[in-house]
Every structure is written in C-alpha cells, then in structure tokens.
Motif scaffolding. Sequence first.
Motif, mmCIF file in Angstrom:
data_model
loop_
_atom_site.group_PDB
_atom_site.id
_atom_site.type_symbol
_atom_site.label_atom_id
_atom_site.label_comp_id
_atom_site.label_asym_id
_atom_site.label_seq_id
_atom_site.Cartn_x
_atom_site.Cartn_y
_atom_site.Cartn_z
ATOM 1 N N PRO A 1 0.826 -1.206 0.000
ATOM 2 C CA PRO A 1 0.000 0.000 0.000
ATOM 3 C C PRO A 1 0.864 1.262 0.000
ATOM 4 C CG PRO A 1 -0.782 -1.566 1.647
ATOM 5 C CD PRO A 1 0.530 -2.082 1.162
ATOM 6 N N PRO A 2 0.339 2.368 -0.539
ATOM 7 C CA PRO A 2 1.139 3.597 -0.646
ATOM 8 C C PRO A 2 1.675 4.115 0.675
ATOM 9 C CG PRO A 2 -0.834 3.753 -2.006
ATOM 10 C CD PRO A 2 -0.986 2.507 -1.177
ATOM 11 N N ARG A 3 0.937 3.945 1.761
ATOM 12 C CA ARG A 3 1.371 4.502 3.047
ATOM 13 C C ARG A 3 1.717 3.414 4.059
ATOM 14 N NH1 ARG A 3 -2.138 7.644 0.707
ATOM 15 N NH2 ARG A 3 -3.920 6.417 1.417
ATOM 16 N N MET A 4 2.131 2.285 3.571
ATOM 17 C CA MET A 4 2.557 1.210 4.468
ATOM 18 C C MET A 4 4.035 1.402 4.805
ATOM 19 S SD MET A 4 2.471 -2.888 3.765
ATOM 20 C CE MET A 4 3.624 -4.001 4.570
ATOM 21 N N PRO A 5 4.365 1.664 6.078
ATOM 22 C CA PRO A 5 5.760 1.937 6.437
ATOM 23 C C PRO A 5 6.620 0.688 6.367
ATOM 24 C CG PRO A 5 4.394 1.846 8.399
ATOM 25 C CD PRO A 5 3.461 1.753 7.232
ATOM 26 N N ALA A 6 7.893 0.908 6.266
ATOM 27 C CA ALA A 6 8.848 -0.192 6.117
ATOM 28 C C ALA A 6 8.861 -1.083 7.352
ATOM 29 C CB ALA A 6 10.244 0.365 5.859
ATOM 30 N N ASP A 7 9.006 -2.379 7.108
ATOM 31 C CA ASP A 7 9.164 -3.368 8.179
ATOM 32 C C ASP A 7 10.051 -4.477 7.621
ATOM 33 O OD1 ASP A 7 8.934 -5.416 10.101
ATOM 34 O OD2 ASP A 7 6.957 -4.686 10.715
ATOM 35 N N PRO A 8 11.380 -4.290 7.680
ATOM 36 C CA PRO A 8 12.285 -5.268 7.078
ATOM 37 C C PRO A 8 12.138 -6.670 7.652
ATOM 38 C CG PRO A 8 13.450 -3.221 7.590
ATOM 39 C CD PRO A 8 12.097 -3.119 8.214
ATOM 40 N N SER A 9 11.876 -6.803 8.947
ATOM 41 C CA SER A 9 11.766 -8.133 9.539
ATOM 42 C C SER A 9 10.532 -8.860 9.009
ATOM 43 C CB SER A 9 11.711 -8.038 11.064
ATOM 44 O OG SER A 9 10.591 -7.277 11.495
ATOM 45 N N ARG A 10 9.439 -8.143 8.843
ATOM 46 C CA ARG A 10 8.224 -8.760 8.305
ATOM 47 C C ARG A 10 8.438 -9.156 6.840
ATOM 48 N NH1 ARG A 10 2.976 -5.333 9.485
ATOM 49 N NH2 ARG A 10 3.839 -5.557 11.604
ATOM 50 N N LEU A 11 9.118 -8.309 6.089
ATOM 51 C CA LEU A 11 9.436 -8.631 4.700
ATOM 52 C C LEU A 11 10.322 -9.863 4.618
ATOM 53 C CD1 LEU A 11 9.471 -7.934 1.660
ATOM 54 C CD2 LEU A 11 11.438 -6.442 2.142
ATOM 55 N N ASP A 12 11.303 -9.951 5.505
ATOM 56 C CA ASP A 12 12.203 -11.098 5.532
ATOM 57 C C ASP A 12 11.434 -12.393 5.774
ATOM 58 O OD1 ASP A 12 14.893 -12.295 5.638
ATOM 59 O OD2 ASP A 12 14.483 -12.549 7.773
ATOM 60 N N LEU A 13 10.474 -12.358 6.689
ATOM 61 C CA LEU A 13 9.669 -13.542 6.993
ATOM 62 C C LEU A 13 8.853 -13.974 5.778
ATOM 63 C CD1 LEU A 13 8.521 -15.598 9.035
ATOM 64 C CD2 LEU A 13 6.817 -13.866 9.657
ATOM 65 N N VAL A 14 8.209 -13.008 5.107
ATOM 66 C CA VAL A 14 7.372 -13.337 3.957
ATOM 67 C C VAL A 14 8.216 -13.920 2.822
ATOM 68 C CG1 VAL A 14 5.903 -12.380 2.151
ATOM 69 C CG2 VAL A 14 5.586 -11.677 4.525
ATOM 70 N N LEU A 15 9.306 -13.272 2.495
ATOM 71 C CA LEU A 15 10.127 -13.757 1.395
ATOM 72 C C LEU A 15 10.672 -15.158 1.675
ATOM 73 C CD1 LEU A 15 12.099 -10.525 0.403
ATOM 74 C CD2 LEU A 15 10.140 -11.555 -0.764
ATOM 75 N N GLY A 16 10.935 -15.450 2.940
ATOM 76 C CA GLY A 16 11.438 -16.772 3.293
ATOM 77 C C GLY A 16 10.430 -17.885 3.097
ATOM 78 N N MET A 17 9.174 -17.551 2.885
ATOM 79 C CA MET A 17 8.132 -18.562 2.697
ATOM 80 C C MET A 17 7.951 -18.972 1.240
ATOM 81 S SD MET A 17 5.293 -17.475 5.497
ATOM 82 C CE MET A 17 5.714 -17.660 7.252
ATOM 83 N N PHE A 18 8.608 -18.284 0.330
ATOM 84 C CA PHE A 18 8.545 -18.662 -1.081
ATOM 85 C C PHE A 18 9.692 -19.621 -1.398
ATOM 86 C CE2 PHE A 18 6.066 -14.819 -1.022
ATOM 87 C CZ PHE A 18 5.087 -15.025 -1.994
ATOM 88 N N PRO A 19 9.406 -20.688 -2.125
ATOM 89 C CA PRO A 19 10.484 -21.626 -2.481
ATOM 90 C C PRO A 19 11.515 -20.960 -3.376
ATOM 91 C CG PRO A 19 8.452 -22.160 -3.657
ATOM 92 C CD PRO A 19 8.102 -21.100 -2.660
ATOM 93 N N ALA A 20 12.699 -21.532 -3.413
ATOM 94 C CA ALA A 20 13.810 -20.916 -4.136
ATOM 95 C C ALA A 20 13.557 -20.816 -5.632
ATOM 96 C CB ALA A 20 15.097 -21.713 -3.869
ATOM 97 N N ASP A 21 12.700 -21.683 -6.165
ATOM 98 C CA ASP A 21 12.464 -21.663 -7.614
ATOM 99 C C ASP A 21 11.342 -20.715 -8.030
ATOM 100 O OD1 ASP A 21 10.465 -23.161 -6.479
ATOM 101 O OD2 ASP A 21 10.431 -24.694 -8.031
#
Length: 242
Positions: free
Chosen positions: A111-131
């Motif tokens: 969203p346009p006004r969603m502030p940064a949260d690197p730890s939350r982003l790290d968790l989400v990206l870690g849930m996608f498989p490497a391929d």
Amino acid sequence: MRTLIGTSGWQYRHWRDAFYPPDVPQGQWLEHYAARFGTVESNATFYRLPAKETFEQWRARTPDGFVFAVKASRYLTHVRRLRDPAEPVRRMLDAFAGLGDKLGPVLLQFPPRMPADPSRLDLVLGMFPADVRVAVEPRDASWWTDDVREVLTSHGAALCWADRGGTEATPLWRTADWGYLRFHEGDGHPWPRYTEGRLKDWADRVADTWPGSAPVYAYFNNDQSGAAVLDAETFTRLTDRH
C-alpha cells in the motif's frame, strides 16, 4: 539481457478495436494477446485469487514459453500487511501451481502509506520456495534503506523498478540476478503514453544493469486507450537493439 515485455492484464473491454479486432470474441482474447506478446502480468489475482483450475486453463490456452507474472493477493499485502503470512502465501502458491512451468515472478505490491518493516518482509520472502521469483514494489519512502535492500538481496528478490508520470518512483537497486519493471503512467501525448525517448532511457538503463542473458520482466500498466499495448511494442523494439 533477455527482456520479456507485456502489459498488466489483458481483459480490458476498452481494448476492443484498439487491440482486439471486433470479430475476436472476448473468450479468445488471451490467445490473441499471446500471439503478440510472450508474457503478461495478471492484475486480477490481486483482487480475487482464482482457483487452481483457472490457472491451468490459462496455461493450456497459451503457447509454449509464454510466461505469467502474477500479482499477490491484496489479502496478504493490504489487509494483513504481511502479518501472519503462512496461510495466504501457501494458498496463493497452491493456486499458482496450475501454471506449471509458465509461472513467472510473483509481485508483492505494498500500500502507498505502508511503512517499512524489514523483519516482516524477511519472513514473507522466506516462505517462497527458491524456484519462485519474487518482485517487491514498496510505495512508501521509508522502504529505501540499507536494511531493506539487504533483505531483498539475501532472498534474491527483485526490487520492482517503477515509473510514474515519466519519473522513477523507486531507487534503481539491483537486488537480484534478474529484473522487474512496471510502467504506470507516461508523460507523453496522448496521455498516458510514454515518449520514445523516455523508453529508450529505460532500455539503456536495463541493458547496463543486467548484461548478458539475465531475464528482465517489464509490464505496462497504462491501460487507458490501449496505451500499454503501444508502449510495450515500442519498448520491445528498443530493447531488441541491445
């Protein structure tokens, strides 16, 4: 670089006559589109996640080598704002599996006004498989930090380079060995077209950033009056020169 260029969606009724001939029924628009472009970004998946069977049908209706980029459900990015991501990510991946080898990148647009949260982003990206390639399009300036860049790089996720109004809306970070671009609105005439000079600048920038055979996905979201189709064709011609 190996550029795959298309539009953000294909099911626009106002593309009738502008792109789809009058004698082509709407049920065959995907086939008509896939005869002109090798990739498309599905925006519809942001608003409502189709069943796996729908993705299987899309796969069957397009030629070998065609690529679907899919926009992640707004339930993950806008409702939950990346909180408790396990169930929505699993549900999306189960549905996207219907595309098989035609699944391209998954786009997470915030969203346009969603502030940064690197730890939350790290968790989400870690849930996608490497391929599965993941592109991230933040829209709040608080995301432009070294911490965020490091998270993206560590997961091989691409920062989506975005253009709005003929101006870069994001930093031009290279965070993966592949790239992802979105063109939202140009400053050319007629609106919302892009000028050829602006698109040439982007083509040169992409070639300098991802030399060799690195894949770069680019999608035009300026659908009004069929501008996206015309600009995608121009950008294809310009990138083919590199």
